[in-house]
Design a protein around this motif. Structure first.
Motif, mmCIF file in Angstrom:
data_model
loop_
_atom_site.group_PDB
_atom_site.id
_atom_site.type_symbol
_atom_site.label_atom_id
_atom_site.label_comp_id
_atom_site.label_asym_id
_atom_site.label_seq_id
_atom_site.Cartn_x
_atom_site.Cartn_y
_atom_site.Cartn_z
ATOM 1 N N GLY A 136 0.810 -1.212 0.000
ATOM 2 C CA GLY A 136 0.000 0.000 0.000
ATOM 3 C C GLY A 136 0.844 1.263 0.000
ATOM 4 O O GLY A 136 0.531 2.223 -0.706
ATOM 5 N N VAL A 137 1.944 1.254 0.771
ATOM 6 C CA VAL A 137 2.830 2.418 0.811
ATOM 7 C C VAL A 137 3.544 2.597 -0.527
ATOM 8 O O VAL A 137 3.655 3.723 -1.040
ATOM 9 N N VAL A 138 4.040 1.494 -1.106
ATOM 10 C CA VAL A 138 4.744 1.578 -2.392
ATOM 11 C C VAL A 138 3.816 2.121 -3.474
ATOM 12 O O VAL A 138 4.184 3.035 -4.233
ATOM 13 N N LEU A 139 2.590 1.583 -3.557
ATOM 14 C CA LEU A 139 1.654 2.055 -4.577
ATOM 15 C C LEU A 139 1.190 3.485 -4.288
ATOM 16 O O LEU A 139 1.021 4.291 -5.207
ATOM 17 N N GLY A 140 1.003 3.815 -3.007
ATOM 18 C CA GLY A 140 0.596 5.174 -2.658
ATOM 19 C C GLY A 140 1.647 6.197 -3.052
ATOM 20 O O GLY A 140 1.326 7.246 -3.612
ATOM 21 N N ALA A 141 2.912 5.877 -2.759
ATOM 22 C CA ALA A 141 3.996 6.779 -3.152
ATOM 23 C C ALA A 141 4.063 6.919 -4.664
ATOM 24 O O ALA A 141 4.304 8.014 -5.194
ATOM 25 N N LEU A 142 3.833 5.800 -5.379
ATOM 26 C CA LEU A 142 3.838 5.833 -6.840
ATOM 27 C C LEU A 142 2.743 6.740 -7.373
ATOM 28 O O LEU A 142 2.964 7.555 -8.284
ATOM 29 N N VAL A 143 1.546 6.631 -6.806
ATOM 30 C CA VAL A 143 0.411 7.453 -7.252
ATOM 31 C C VAL A 143 0.733 8.940 -7.091
ATOM 32 O O VAL A 143 0.526 9.744 -8.019
ATOM 33 N N PHE A 144 1.266 9.314 -5.930
ATOM 34 C CA PHE A 144 1.568 10.732 -5.709
ATOM 35 C C PHE A 144 2.750 11.196 -6.552
ATOM 36 O O PHE A 144 2.768 12.354 -7.002
ATOM 37 N N LEU A 151 -10.980 16.383 -4.779
ATOM 38 C CA LEU A 151 -11.195 15.241 -5.687
ATOM 39 C C LEU A 151 -10.524 13.970 -5.184
ATOM 40 O O LEU A 151 -10.273 13.054 -5.967
ATOM 41 N N ALA A 152 -10.243 13.902 -3.884
ATOM 42 C CA ALA A 152 -9.509 12.759 -3.341
ATOM 43 C C ALA A 152 -10.205 11.424 -3.629
ATOM 44 O O ALA A 152 -9.554 10.442 -4.013
ATOM 45 N N VAL A 153 -11.517 11.371 -3.454
ATOM 46 C CA VAL A 153 -12.239 10.102 -3.637
ATOM 47 C C VAL A 153 -12.152 9.612 -5.077
ATOM 48 O O VAL A 153 -11.759 8.463 -5.331
ATOM 49 N N PRO A 154 -12.510 10.444 -6.088
ATOM 50 C CA PRO A 154 -12.376 9.948 -7.466
ATOM 51 C C PRO A 154 -10.931 9.657 -7.866
ATOM 52 O O PRO A 154 -10.685 8.735 -8.646
ATOM 53 N N LEU A 155 -9.966 10.418 -7.344
ATOM 54 C CA LEU A 155 -8.567 10.150 -7.656
ATOM 55 C C LEU A 155 -8.144 8.782 -7.124
ATOM 56 O O LEU A 155 -7.451 8.016 -7.811
ATOM 57 N N LEU A 156 -8.578 8.459 -5.896
ATOM 58 C CA LEU A 156 -8.250 7.153 -5.336
ATOM 59 C C LEU A 156 -8.953 6.039 -6.106
ATOM 60 O O LEU A 156 -8.363 4.975 -6.360
ATOM 61 N N MET A 157 -10.200 6.260 -6.490
ATOM 62 C CA MET A 157 -10.933 5.244 -7.262
ATOM 63 C C MET A 157 -10.246 4.980 -8.596
ATOM 64 O O MET A 157 -10.093 3.826 -9.017
ATOM 65 N N LEU A 158 -9.799 6.038 -9.271
ATOM 66 C CA LEU A 158 -9.094 5.891 -10.539
ATOM 67 C C LEU A 158 -7.777 5.152 -10.337
ATOM 68 O O LEU A 158 -7.430 4.255 -11.124
ATOM 69 N N SER A 159 -7.057 5.484 -9.269
ATOM 70 C CA SER A 159 -5.784 4.814 -8.989
ATOM 71 C C SER A 159 -6.001 3.328 -8.731
ATOM 72 O O SER A 159 -5.249 2.477 -9.221
ATOM 73 N N GLY A 160 -7.039 3.007 -7.951
ATOM 74 C CA GLY A 160 -7.332 1.602 -7.683
ATOM 75 C C GLY A 160 -7.717 0.845 -8.934
ATOM 76 O O GLY A 160 -7.340 -0.318 -9.112
#
Length: 445
Positions: free
Chosen positions: A50-58, A109-118
């Motif tokens: 989760g941390v690796v993917l989260g850092a990648l997204v940002f 836009l945090a919710v749609p951004l997270l949904m798109l990332s997932g």
């Protein structure tokens, strides 16, 4: 006739900017390594994922706004060269406002951004939950991250590389200390790692803004010097947003190249993917050192353009290339000879070690082939030749994909690395040719 402000560029001028910039840039991967280590020691692979993917997204999202850093640096350097009494204040204020607004937009836009990332990353259930925990904390730092982009651009554009270095030390120092205390000491897990990053960005933005306010004598002085008519001048805004658009397209093309490289490695198998990732990370580390020279080329060439003094531009061009070549040769030899030891530290899997060492020489050669592109990036940013950067990156991406499409079926992973070399060389040639055509016009009377 444009006024001219003659000045000289010497070796010391290059290194006064390059050395602190190199030191600052090399701290970036260290902070990420600490985050992964403190989470990895918790023993839950889902949390680490989760941390690796989260850092990648940002990293991907924020890279699209990197124009705030490099665009502000180029415009400020030109203002300094042109003897702007406000030291590029209007450029800095515009970038700070845009950065703050984009960051607030990311929170909204945090919710749609997270949904798109997932949807794009398709993580498993455990990793998806950890990614959400990380994302919803980290997103609150977005405005401060983008404000820091603008501040760093202003400081580096004014050749205050030491101040830029200190701010980056603050960002990563608070991040590292915060992650250790919050995760290991207080047991906050993924949320602690994200909060450590947010605290680092907040601390650096507060100190950076205080330094900026001090330079101008306080907030009241800035308010008095910034006229709304000048701040929102149509021509200036059009130039800024045109620059931002082109640099964003350039960032997308850059990310697309590395994504394609990783995807093709993944299709060949887990061993090939892991070995290429290790070698590519070693390339990125060398790139951080090369970024210091690019930073010097950016400020000095931008200052020369603002001063309308071509001899200084030619000296900055020449000295940046000389030092870039020296660093590339030294780092390339170091990468080749010490690479096997570094690879053995980065992975304990014997097949991955052997495969990475097999391609070590071809990968280490990148330190030479990518050097001109890095230095030209700095020169083009400093002189705000954003259209050249955009078109050159797109054209070289086409070259990369074409070579990979032809060479990889024939030569496997060797063909993929040859395509990466072709990408670097194509960028260097395109930028060299474009600068040769336009440099005389840049300094026309």
């Amino acid at each position: 006739m444009r006024p001219q402000y003659p000045f000289r560029v010497r070796h010391a001028d290059v290194w006064r900017i390059a050395l602190p910039a190199c030191i600052a840039f090399i701290t970036e991967p260290l902070a990420g390594l600490v985050d992964m280590t403190v989470i990895g020691r918790l023993g839950d692979a889902s949390l680490l994922g989760g941390v690796v993917l989260g850092a990648l997204v940002f990293n991907i999202i924020l890279s699209l706004a990197y124009f705030l850093r490099i665009g502000t640096a180029g415009l400020t350097a030109q203002a300094i060269g042109a003897r702007d009494p406000a030291d590029g204040l209007l450029h800095a204020v515009r970038a700070l406002l845009v950065g703050g607004l984009i960051g607030i937009g990311m929170i909204v836009l945090a919710v749609p951004l997270l949904m798109l990332s997932g949807w794009l990353l398709a993580p498993g259930d455990g990793v998806r939950e950890a990614l959400a925990d990380y994302f919803y904390i980290r997103v609150w730092g977005a405005p401060f991250s983008l404000i820091n982009f603008a501040l760093l651009g202003w400081f580096y554009g004014r050749a205050e590389a030491t101040t830029g270095m200190i701010l980056q030390f603050i960002i990563h120092g608070i991040n590292i200390a915060g992650s250790i205390v919050l995760v290991q000491g207080l047991g906050l897990g993924v949320e602690g790692a994200a909060l450590g990053t947010v605290l680092g960005q907040i601390g650096a933005s507060i100190i950076g803004l205080m330094l900026m306010l001090g330079h101008y004598g306080g907030l009241g002085q800035i308010v008095d010097r910034v006229r709304l008519g000048e701040l929102f001048q149509r021509v200036a805004l059009k130039r800024m947003f045109g620059l931002s658009r082109d640099l964003m397209i350039r960032s997308i093309a850059l990310q697309a190249t590395y994504a394609y490289f990783a995807a093709q490695g993944s299709r060949m198998g887990d061993i090939e993917l892991a070995a290429n990732a290790i070698l590519l990370n070693l390339l990125f580390i060398i790139g951080f050192f090369m970024d210091g020279i690019a930073q010097a080329a950016e400020q000095l060439s931008g200052k020369a353009l603002g001063a309308n003094w071509q001899p200084a531009f030619e000296e900055a061009y020449r000295l940046s290339m000389i030092w870039g070549l020296i660093i590339a040769i030294v780092m390339g030899f170091g990468w080749y000879f010490f690479g096997p030891y570094i690879i053995s530290l980065m992975t304990t899997r014997a097949p991955v070690q052997a495969y990475a060492v097999q391609f070590l020489g071809l990968a280490a050669l990148c330190s030479l082939t990518f050097m001109p592109a890095f230095v030209f990036d700095g020169i083009l940013v400093g002189t705000t030749q954003n259209v050249v950067m955009r078109n050159g990156m797109i054209a070289s991406l086409v070259v990369f994909v074409g070579v990979a499409w032809l060479a990889q079926p024939l030569y496997g992973n060797t063909g993929l690395w040859l395509a990466l070399h072709a990408w670097f060389i194509a960028r260097g040639i395109i930028y060299w040719w474009a600068l040769r055509r336009i440099r005389s016009r840049m300094f026309a009377q």
